[in-house]
Write an enzyme that holds these catalytic residues in place. Structure first.
Site, PDB file in Angstrom:
ATOM      1  CD1 TRP A 127      -0.781  -1.699   3.022  1.00  0.00           C
ATOM      2  CD2 TRP A 127       0.432   0.128   3.404  1.00  0.00           C
ATOM      3  NE1 TRP A 127      -0.131  -1.879   4.210  1.00  0.00           N
ATOM      4  CE2 TRP A 127       0.610  -0.771   4.482  1.00  0.00           C
ATOM      5  CE3 TRP A 127       1.112   1.354   3.425  1.00  0.00           C
ATOM      6  CZ2 TRP A 127       1.432  -0.485   5.562  1.00  0.00           C
ATOM      7  CZ3 TRP A 127       1.925   1.647   4.503  1.00  0.00           C
ATOM      8  CH2 TRP A 127       2.079   0.735   5.555  1.00  0.00           C
ATOM      9  CG  ASN A 128       5.030   1.099   0.389  1.00  0.00           C
ATOM     10  OD1 ASN A 128       4.587   0.383  -0.491  1.00  0.00           O
ATOM     11  ND2 ASN A 128       6.263   1.003   0.842  1.00  0.00           N
ATOM     12  N   PRO A 143      -3.974  -4.536  -6.516  1.00  0.00           N
ATOM     13  CG  PRO A 143      -5.068  -2.530  -6.971  1.00  0.00           C
ATOM     14  CD  PRO A 143      -5.160  -4.005  -7.190  1.00  0.00           C
ATOM     15  CB  SER A 144      -2.508  -2.878  -0.855  1.00  0.00           C
ATOM     16  OG  SER A 144      -3.063  -2.783   0.440  1.00  0.00           O
ATOM     17  CD  GLU A 145      -7.860  -5.350   2.820  1.00  0.00           C
ATOM     18  OE1 GLU A 145      -7.332  -6.407   3.187  1.00  0.00           O
ATOM     19  OE2 GLU A 145      -8.947  -4.956   3.239  1.00  0.00           O
ATOM     20  CB  SER A 162       4.846  -8.272   5.154  1.00  0.00           C
ATOM     21  OG  SER A 162       3.837  -9.237   4.955  1.00  0.00           O
ATOM     22  CD  GLU A 174      11.877  -6.157  -5.090  1.00  0.00           C
ATOM     23  OE1 GLU A 174      12.419  -5.828  -4.021  1.00  0.00           O
ATOM     24  OE2 GLU A 174      12.522  -6.365  -6.129  1.00  0.00           O
ATOM     25  N   GLY A 197      10.073  -7.067   3.065  1.00  0.00           N
ATOM     26  CA  GLY A 197      10.389  -6.050   4.072  1.00  0.00           C
ATOM     27  C   GLY A 197      11.865  -5.963   4.422  1.00  0.00           C
ATOM     28  CB  CYS A 234      10.276  -1.988   1.640  1.00  0.00           C
ATOM     29  SG  CYS A 234      10.691  -1.293   0.037  1.00  0.00           S
ATOM     30  CD  GLU A 240       9.143  -3.955   7.051  1.00  0.00           C
ATOM     31  OE1 GLU A 240       8.313  -4.863   6.974  1.00  0.00           O
ATOM     32  OE2 GLU A 240       9.654  -3.411   6.051  1.00  0.00           O
ATOM     33  CE  LYS A 280      20.820 -12.025   6.369  1.00  0.00           C
ATOM     34  NZ  LYS A 280      21.645 -11.038   7.112  1.00  0.00           N
ATOM     35  CD  GLU A 294       9.581  -4.799  -8.271  1.00  0.00           C
ATOM     36  OE1 GLU A 294       9.514  -4.007  -7.314  1.00  0.00           O
ATOM     37  OE2 GLU A 294       8.576  -5.204  -8.900  1.00  0.00           O
TER      38      GLU A 294
HETATM   39  P1  NDP Z   1       1.230  -7.415   2.958  1.00  0.00           P
HETATM   40  O1  NDP Z   1       2.258  -8.471   2.902  1.00  0.00           O
HETATM   41  O2  NDP Z   1       0.249  -7.426   4.048  1.00  0.00           O
HETATM   42  O3  NDP Z   1       0.384  -7.426   1.593  1.00  0.00           O
HETATM   43  C1  NDP Z   1       0.985  -7.308   0.331  1.00  0.00           C
HETATM   44  C2  NDP Z   1      -0.025  -7.705  -0.734  1.00  0.00           C
HETATM   45  O4  NDP Z   1      -0.230  -9.119  -0.716  1.00  0.00           O
HETATM   46  C3  NDP Z   1      -1.401  -7.076  -0.543  1.00  0.00           C
HETATM   47  O5  NDP Z   1      -1.947  -6.751  -1.794  1.00  0.00           O
HETATM   48  C4  NDP Z   1      -2.161  -8.197   0.114  1.00  0.00           C
HETATM   49  O6  NDP Z   1      -3.545  -8.089  -0.042  1.00  0.00           O
HETATM   50  C5  NDP Z   1      -1.620  -9.397  -0.624  1.00  0.00           C
HETATM   51  N1  NDP Z   1      -1.777 -10.677   0.063  1.00  0.00           N
HETATM   52  C6  NDP Z   1      -1.939 -10.922   1.390  1.00  0.00           C
HETATM   53  N2  NDP Z   1      -2.013 -12.257   1.615  1.00  0.00           N
HETATM   54  C7  NDP Z   1      -1.892 -12.874   0.414  1.00  0.00           C
HETATM   55  C8  NDP Z   1      -1.883 -14.241  -0.015  1.00  0.00           C
HETATM   56  N3  NDP Z   1      -1.999 -15.259   0.846  1.00  0.00           N
HETATM   57  N4  NDP Z   1      -1.748 -14.512  -1.332  1.00  0.00           N
HETATM   58  C9  NDP Z   1      -1.599 -13.494  -2.226  1.00  0.00           C
HETATM   59  N5  NDP Z   1      -1.604 -12.184  -1.880  1.00  0.00           N
HETATM   60  C10 NDP Z   1      -1.742 -11.878  -0.572  1.00  0.00           C
HETATM   61  O7  NDP Z   1       2.048  -6.059   2.900  1.00  0.00           O
HETATM   62  P2  NDP Z   1       1.536  -4.572   3.139  1.00  0.00           P
HETATM   63  O8  NDP Z   1       0.535  -4.203   2.101  1.00  0.00           O
HETATM   64  O9  NDP Z   1       1.182  -4.444   4.572  1.00  0.00           O
HETATM   65  O10 NDP Z   1       2.850  -3.737   2.828  1.00  0.00           O
HETATM   66  C11 NDP Z   1       3.863  -3.545   3.732  1.00  0.00           C
HETATM   67  C12 NDP Z   1       5.006  -4.509   3.510  1.00  0.00           C
HETATM   68  O11 NDP Z   1       5.467  -4.427   2.179  1.00  0.00           O
HETATM   69  C13 NDP Z   1       6.195  -4.209   4.380  1.00  0.00           C
HETATM   70  O12 NDP Z   1       6.723  -5.369   4.940  1.00  0.00           O
HETATM   71  C14 NDP Z   1       7.203  -3.601   3.416  1.00  0.00           C
HETATM   72  O13 NDP Z   1       8.506  -3.731   3.828  1.00  0.00           O
HETATM   73  C15 NDP Z   1       6.879  -4.339   2.167  1.00  0.00           C
HETATM   74  N6  NDP Z   1       7.318  -3.559   1.019  1.00  0.00           N
HETATM   75  C16 NDP Z   1       8.404  -3.998   0.292  1.00  0.00           C
HETATM   76  C17 NDP Z   1       8.889  -3.263  -0.753  1.00  0.00           C
HETATM   77  C18 NDP Z   1      10.032  -3.754  -1.564  1.00  0.00           C
HETATM   78  O14 NDP Z   1      10.161  -3.348  -2.712  1.00  0.00           O
HETATM   79  N7  NDP Z   1      10.899  -4.616  -1.077  1.00  0.00           N
HETATM   80  C19 NDP Z   1       8.307  -1.990  -1.128  1.00  0.00           C
HETATM   81  C20 NDP Z   1       7.155  -1.641  -0.345  1.00  0.00           C
HETATM   82  C21 NDP Z   1       6.703  -2.404   0.702  1.00  0.00           C
HETATM   83  P3  NDP Z   1      -4.424  -7.141   0.929  1.00  0.00           P
HETATM   84  O15 NDP Z   1      -3.509  -6.272   1.684  1.00  0.00           O
HETATM   85  O16 NDP Z   1      -5.234  -6.390  -0.021  1.00  0.00           O
HETATM   86  O17 NDP Z   1      -5.179  -8.076   1.778  1.00  0.00           O
END
Ligand code: NDP
Length: 485
Positions: free
Chosen positions: A153-154, A178-180, A230, A251, A253, A285, A382, A452, A459
């Site tokens: 979502w960020n 997208p994230s919900e 995450s 990608e 956390g 992240c 994190e 890790k 990307e």
């Molecule tokens: P989440 O891991 O909670 O969710 C990421 C996405 O995955 C959301 O769209 C979510 O859906 C979806 N999702 C959740 N469960 C499943 C599943 N079982 N199967 C398939 N898809 C699923 O992360 P956040 O949205 O809370 O974002 C924060 C995290 O993202 C942090 O840990 C951050 O570090 C990481 N991040 C990493 C980046 C990188 O490039 N390395 C960049 C930005 C963030 P929904 O939320 O809609 O339920």
């Protein structure tokens, strides 16, 4: 009256907006006020099917076009994004709560960079000729097929483009979820790609929670999954993709170290720590949330850090004077406040911030803890919020070992005026994206991703092409075939 952020419909499939109100309603809450500004509906199984079947079908003709033709469409989309930057930035701010001061320069513009960069590369994706005496082998770089993108979502616009642009450049189609929490911006990316001439069905956006993501990941028609999220979600998605032997990019956390040596320029080091902890209210992240400061510079560093952090302007994110926005949701705010309490309980010294801001919306003050030790919760987990942990160190050897003592490995930074030391230290840090005398730059030309538990694959840059394509090798025999019988 309908809020301007309300999209025409929840999903974008086969080149058009599609609605299905039978899905679970997802309220879109503006983080700066707590008010509901829009509603979308989670994809029903019928919507998931429509998106996957249309993407599967459309991909075949797209892959047959020349790379130059595909690239032209992506570059046109980049131009449209830049022309509409203000409108898209306002929407990004409604979607995430991030201040307009940031979104005007970081979101649609970095999405446009990705479309332009991969649009430019599309025409140069070629194979190799490998001489084998009289025979030869040639290789062909082919599309993977149908790719699924799942976003955090960020950075809703940027993530939609970082995944979509290389996927499309290589001749794939995409279904993006997208994230919900931030469902709005990816729909605009789809709209703009089609306005630029993308054939229908190649870039589809469907809404939903984790279960919609899971339905996409497990579908046998899907060839690749690219997730930003995450570590716990990454482990689930990676396992589900492995069951179908699908390609993945993860990608995930981080809890990255930012190391500041005694000889560093204090102002630059403070600037790096601010960029690495408080941009997007800490919801990044790659943030350098473990700030290791050598003892000789510590008090000077903390004094300037507190002064400069005090100049953050919290307020209406749509006002360009605001430099610090709210947490994306009430839930995220509560998680961050919980970590702040843990930091106080476990004995860290609060330098500034440390509580919810006294204003509407989900604001948490930019917070700095000093005297943090490696075993404290705030130094290990994190937080994904504006909480900086400052830890002391004495020697180079010691700080490298402590910096690497984590399951994560996304980013790392070093501030020093001794360039031999800078390269020596960076060379020993276990991280994918590193910085010397800087922090959190992410240009599309440079690979981005973690080692890790922070992820798999990269990307951006030419590296992303490898993760959205595969190589076919063809042996060509010029003479007769010899066989044993
Ligand atoms: P989440 O891991 O909670 O969710 C990421 C996405 O995955 C959301 O769209 C979510 O859906 C979806 N999702 C959740 N469960 C499943 C599943 N079982 N199967 C398939 N898809 C699923 O992360 P956040 O949205 O809370 O974002 C924060 C995290 O993202 C942090 O840990 C951050 O570090 C990481 N991040 C990493 C980046 C990188 O490039 N390395 C960049 C930005 C963030 P929904 O939320 O809609 O339920």
């Amino acid at each position: 009256m309908t809020h301007p952020a309300q999209p025409k419909a929840s999903h974008f499939i086969n080149g058009a907006y599609v609605e299905d109100t039978a899905g679970t309603p997802i309220p879109v809450i503006y983080a700066a006020t707590g008010e509901q500004i829009a509603t979308v509906y989670a994809a029903t199984p019928a919507i998931v099917e429509q998106a996957l079947s249309t993407a599967k079908e459309a991909q075949k003709a797209w892959a047959k076009m020349t790379g130059t033709e595909r690239g032209r469409i992506l570059r046109r989309a980049a131009d449209i994004m830049r022309e509409r930057n203000h409108e898209l930035s306002v929407l990004e701010t409604y979607d995430t709560g991030k201040p307009l001061q940031e979104t005007l320069v970081a979101d649609a513009s970095s999405g446009a960079d990705a479309l332009e960069y991969f649009g430019g590369l599309a025409g140069s994706l070629t194979g190799e000729h490998i001489p084998m005496g009289k025979d030869w082998v040639y290789t062909v770089r082919e599309a993977l097929g149908l790719c699924v993108g799942i976003g955090a979502w960020n950075y809703p616009t940027q993530i939609a483009c970082w995944k979509g642009a290389p996927a499309l450049a290589c001749g794939n189609s995409m279904v993006f979820k997208p994230s919900e929490t931030t469902p709005l911006c990816a729909l605009k990316v789809a709209e703009i790609l089609h306005e630029a001439g993308l054939p229908a069905g190649l870039y589809n956006v469907i809404q939903g929670m984790g279960e919609v993501g899971a339905a996409l990941v497990t579908d046998p028609r899907v060839d690749k999954v690219s997730l930003t999220g995450s570590v716990p979600t990454g482990k689930k998605v990676y396992a589900a993709a492995a069951a179908g032997m699908k390609h993945v990019t993860m990608e995930l956390g981080g809890k990255s170290p930012l190391i500041i040596f005694d000889d560093a320029d204090v102002e630059n080091a403070v600037g790096g720590a601010i960029n690495g902890n408080f941009y997007s209210s800490g919801q990044v992240c790659s943030n350098g949330t473990r700030v290791f400061v050598q003892k000789g510079i510590k008090e000077k560093f903390l004094a300037r850090l507190a002064e400069r952090t005090g100049a953050a302007v919290l307020g209406d994110p749509q006002d360009e004077a605001t430099s610090f926005g709210p947490m994306v949701t009430q839930n995220q705010m509560n998680i961050v406040l919980g970590y702040i309490e843990k930091g106080k309980e476990e004995g860290a010294r609060l330098i500034c911030g440390g509580k919810r801001a006294d204003m509407p919306g989900f604001f948490v003050e930019p917070t700095v803890f000093a005297d943090v030790t490696d075993d404290m919760t705030i130094a290990r987990e994190e937080i994904f919020g504006p909480v900086m942990s400052v830890l002391d160190f004495d020697t180079e050897e010691e700080v490298i070992a402590r910096a690497n003592d984590t399951e994560f490995g996304l980013s790392a930074g070093v501030f020093t005026n001794d360039f031999s030391r800078a390269h020596r230290v960076i060379g020993q840090l276990e991280a994918g994206s590193c910085f010397i005398n800087s922090y959190n730059d992410a240009p599309v030309e440079a690979p981005f991703g973690g080692v890790k538990a922070s992820g798999v694959g990269r990307e951006n840059s030419k590296e992303a092409i490898k993760h959205f394509s595969q190589v076919k090798s063809v042996y060509v025999r010029m003479g007769d075939v010899e066989a044993a019988f």
